[in-house]
Design a protein around this motif. Structure first.
Motif, short mmCIF file in Angstrom:
data_model
loop_
_atom_site.label_atom_id
_atom_site.label_comp_id
_atom_site.label_asym_id
_atom_site.label_seq_id
_atom_site.Cartn_x
_atom_site.Cartn_y
_atom_site.Cartn_z
N UNK A 23 30.62 52.39 30.50
CA UNK A 23 30.32 52.14 31.90
C UNK A 23 30.70 50.70 32.23
N UNK A 24 31.58 50.53 33.19
CA UNK A 24 32.01 49.19 33.63
C UNK A 24 31.31 48.85 34.93
N UNK A 25 30.64 47.72 34.95
CA UNK A 25 29.96 47.25 36.15
C UNK A 25 30.80 46.15 36.80
N UNK A 26 31.41 46.45 37.94
CA UNK A 26 32.26 45.49 38.62
C UNK A 26 31.42 44.58 39.51
N UNK A 27 31.71 43.29 39.46
CA UNK A 27 30.96 42.30 40.22
C UNK A 27 31.81 41.77 41.38
N UNK A 28 31.14 41.19 42.38
CA UNK A 28 31.87 40.52 43.45
C UNK A 28 32.70 39.38 42.86
N UNK A 29 33.83 39.12 43.49
CA UNK A 29 34.78 38.13 42.99
C UNK A 29 34.37 36.71 43.38
N UNK A 30 34.68 35.77 42.48
CA UNK A 30 34.58 34.36 42.82
C UNK A 30 35.74 33.98 43.74
N UNK A 31 35.54 32.91 44.52
CA UNK A 31 36.57 32.49 45.46
C UNK A 31 37.89 32.17 44.76
N UNK A 32 37.82 31.54 43.58
CA UNK A 32 39.05 31.20 42.85
C UNK A 32 39.85 32.45 42.48
N UNK A 33 39.16 33.51 42.07
CA UNK A 33 39.86 34.75 41.74
C UNK A 33 40.46 35.39 42.98
N UNK A 34 39.75 35.31 44.10
CA UNK A 34 40.30 35.86 45.34
C UNK A 34 41.54 35.09 45.79
N UNK A 35 41.57 33.79 45.53
CA UNK A 35 42.77 33.01 45.83
C UNK A 35 43.95 33.52 45.03
N UNK A 36 43.73 33.88 43.78
CA UNK A 36 44.81 34.42 42.95
C UNK A 36 45.25 35.78 43.47
N UNK A 37 44.29 36.60 43.90
CA UNK A 37 44.63 37.91 44.48
C UNK A 37 45.50 37.71 45.73
N UNK A 38 45.09 36.78 46.59
CA UNK A 38 45.82 36.54 47.83
C UNK A 38 47.19 35.92 47.57
N UNK A 39 47.28 35.06 46.58
CA UNK A 39 48.57 34.46 46.25
C UNK A 39 49.56 35.54 45.81
N UNK A 40 49.08 36.46 44.97
CA UNK A 40 49.95 37.55 44.51
C UNK A 40 50.35 38.46 45.68
N UNK A 41 49.38 38.81 46.52
CA UNK A 41 49.68 39.67 47.68
C UNK A 41 50.64 38.98 48.65
N UNK A 42 50.47 37.68 48.84
CA UNK A 42 51.36 36.93 49.74
C UNK A 42 52.79 36.98 49.26
N UNK A 43 52.96 36.83 47.94
CA UNK A 43 54.32 36.90 47.39
C UNK A 43 54.93 38.27 47.63
N UNK A 44 54.15 39.32 47.43
CA UNK A 44 54.67 40.67 47.63
C UNK A 44 54.98 40.94 49.10
#
Length: 337
Positions: A176-197
């Protein structure tokens, strides 16, 4: 009326957009380091032993990547993946049809697994444990149970309410994997990747501003990024922090990440009900939203931010929430808070 920025019921266009941004490997998946590490070991051990991975339950709030992880599990195992959902499996026969069509090693993803019918859940117990189901043929005294062998498969279940799953079903998941809310730094990485795409060049400060208003949720971050892209395209705006702030102001996302529904709920508790407590159904009627939307989408964020609390008597606004509500709509009745 649901808010298009946070509504968990995505439109086909939004699903296509999100699908294009989904990573396909655990290496590309941003955030959730503990869950990624656990899945890497589980999947690698299955490959080394040339067997189907154990059944996996992904639990956590909406928008944190449960569907993406399920697709990655299928990709990492090199097996096909079949999609279904709890609301679509309302009879044991529905589940039997799905299970009997699986090929060896296939990954079956069941979203909202907590919403399956009880009769289907009971059939699933045997299928998960022994890869077998019993089919009832005939009725009355002439009824007979015929066992049907199933191909070995991996069930990946996703739920936003793991507490609603019966204990016998939870116990049959190997992990069982319990997913947690993201830290702001991780969301910045998500957005950086999405922006490139998306071929969108945003400054680092703009990405940080966008991440800080995304409620710790990648799905919301990507949807806000899409709205920012539209605003920049229409207004020929600058891709700096001022452009992001202007776009988010247009779409009613404030500095704390609260949107229209969040503010309506907080305002209702603080102003209409004097800080609470107020029951969920009463609160839903006051703001004109479904109780399920408030409970599963709005409340987790407001509680995590310390703006509201849950009590046995109902929802209350905290001191921080009362101050925020006063800033949103000054009211003399809140002066003593």
């Amino acid at each position: 009326m649901n808010d298009p920025l946070i509504d968990p019921a995505s439109t086909p266009e939004e699903l296509a957009f999100e699908g294009a941004l989904r990573p396909t490997t655990l290496t590309d998946f941003v955030g959730q380091p503990k869950v990624r590490g656990q899945l890497e070991v589980l999947l690698q051990a299955a490959r080394m032993q040339e067997r189907a991975p154990d059944h996996i339950l992904l639990a956590g709030p909406p928008g944190l990547g449960k569907t993406t992880l399920a697709m990655i599990i299928g990709h990492e195992t090199g097996r096909p993946i079949r999609f279904s959902s709890g609301p679509a499996i309302q009879h044991a026969g529905d589940l039997a049809a799905v299970l009997s069509a699986l090929v060896p090693g296939e990954v079956l993803f069941v979203d909202e697994i907590h919403r399956m019918a009880r009769s289907a859940e009971e059939m699933l117990y045997l299928a998960m444990e022994d890869f077998r189901i019993d089919i009832m043929v005939g009725k009355g005294a002439g009824a007979a149970s015929i066992p049907l062998e199933l191909a070995p498969f991996t069930l990946v279940g996703a739920t936003t309410r793991s507490g609603m799953l019966p204990a016998p079903l939870r116990d049959r998941f190997g992990f069982t994997a319990h997913l947690e809310f993201y830290e702001t730094a991780d969301l910045e990485r998500v957005l950086a990747r999405s922006s490139r795409l998306m071929d969108l060049d945003l400054e680092a400060a703009a990405l940080a501003e966008l991440a800080s208003r995304s409620r710790g949720t990648p799905r919301i971050a990507n949807r806000l990024l899409r709205r920012v892209r539209d605003w920049l395209l229409v207004h020929a705006g600058s891709s700096d922090i001022d452009g992001v702030r202007a776009a988010l102001e247009l779409y009613d996302v404030d500095e704390a990440g609260l949107d229209r529904i969040d503010r309506a709920v907080l305002h209702a508790i603080a102003h209409r009900f004097g800080g609470g407590p107020v029951g969920l159904s009463t609160l839903a009627a006051a703001v004109g939203e479904e109780a399920d939307t408030i409970e599963s989408v709005v409340e987790p964020f407001l509680v995590r931010e310390g703006l509201i609390g849950r009590t046995p008597r109902g929802r209350i606004a905290t001191a921080s929430g009362m101050r925020h509500a006063r800033a949103l709509a000054p009211d003399d009745t809140l002066d003593g808070v």
